[in-house]
Design a protein around this motif. Structure first.
Motif: not given
Length: 231
Positions: A8, A33-34, A36, A39-40, A63, A66, A92, A94
């Protein structure tokens, strides 16, 4: 085994700043903000849970999206000599592609799957100049709006006064015309009665003239006030 690096992106990255005075709730915003394609899941933890309210304090960041986290510092008695030791941690992981239970993901997570970032907390009091500017700006804005309202009110009163002056002028003109007609119609023998009527008409005329003069003077004063407000 070493933990994974945080995926993140935090904004701010290292420090949450809270600006006083601290007599009311002070809120700082943490943007997560992600970047990748996964989903995180995230959690926000603090070393002083009684002093802060965090919304949301956990969740899922899709994904490429933010989320803004509001960190609300509760009111307290500020001591400028005391340095803040409060810290926050953003944890966090994954999210599994087939995830159905977020709490289950955290419970089953392995230490090497967890990622975290830490932030310090900093308290700031506004400078005296800032306080002065803030206090002076508010009355100025308020007085400006009040002046606008007063100007509108006075303008409306002026319009009504203009109409009243015009009406009195027409009434005064009509009285003079009626008086002239009566004088032409009255026979010479009724001189004393004519003088009485003329005297009455003059009294009315003087009363109206006085009212017109007073209204004109009032109109002049209001005009001067408007001029000052506009300047």
């Amino acid at each position: 085994m070493a933990r994974q690096e945080q995926v993140l992106v935090l904004e701010p990255q290292q420090e949450l700043k809270f600006r006083g005075p601290f007599t009311d709730v002070v809120t700082a915003t943490l943007k997560l903000t992600n970047p990748t394609d996964r989903n995180v899941c995230f959690k926000v933890k603090t070393t002083a849970p009684r002093r802060y309210c965090v919304r949301p304090n956990s969740g899922i960041i899709d994904a490429g999206t933010s989320i803004n986290v509001s960190v609300m510092l509760q009111p307290f008695e500020y001591d400028p000599n005391e340095k803040s030791k409060h810290k926050f941690m953003v944890q966090s992981i994954l999210a599994p592609r087939d995830m159905t239970d977020m709490e289950g993901v955290w419970k089953e997570a392995k230490p090497e799957d967890l990622m975290d970032s830490k932030l310090r907390c900093a308290f700031e009091m506004p400078l005296e100049n800032d306080k002065t500017n803030e206090h002076s700006a508010l009355p100025k804005s308020s007085s400006a709006s009040l002046d606008d309202g007063e100007v509108k009110k006075i303008m409306e009163e002026c319009r009504q006064l203009q109409m009243e002056v015009q009406r009195l002028r027409e009434e005064n003109k009509q009285i003079r015309e009626d008086d002239g007609v009566r004088k032409r119609k009255i026979p010479p023998m009724a001189g004393s009665h004519s003088n009485t009527m003329a005297s009455t008409a003059m009294t009315k005329d003087e009363g109206l003239s006085t009212r017109v003069l007073a209204l004109c003077l009032l109109f002049f004063v209001i005009g001067a006030i408007i001029g000052k407000l506009v300047l």
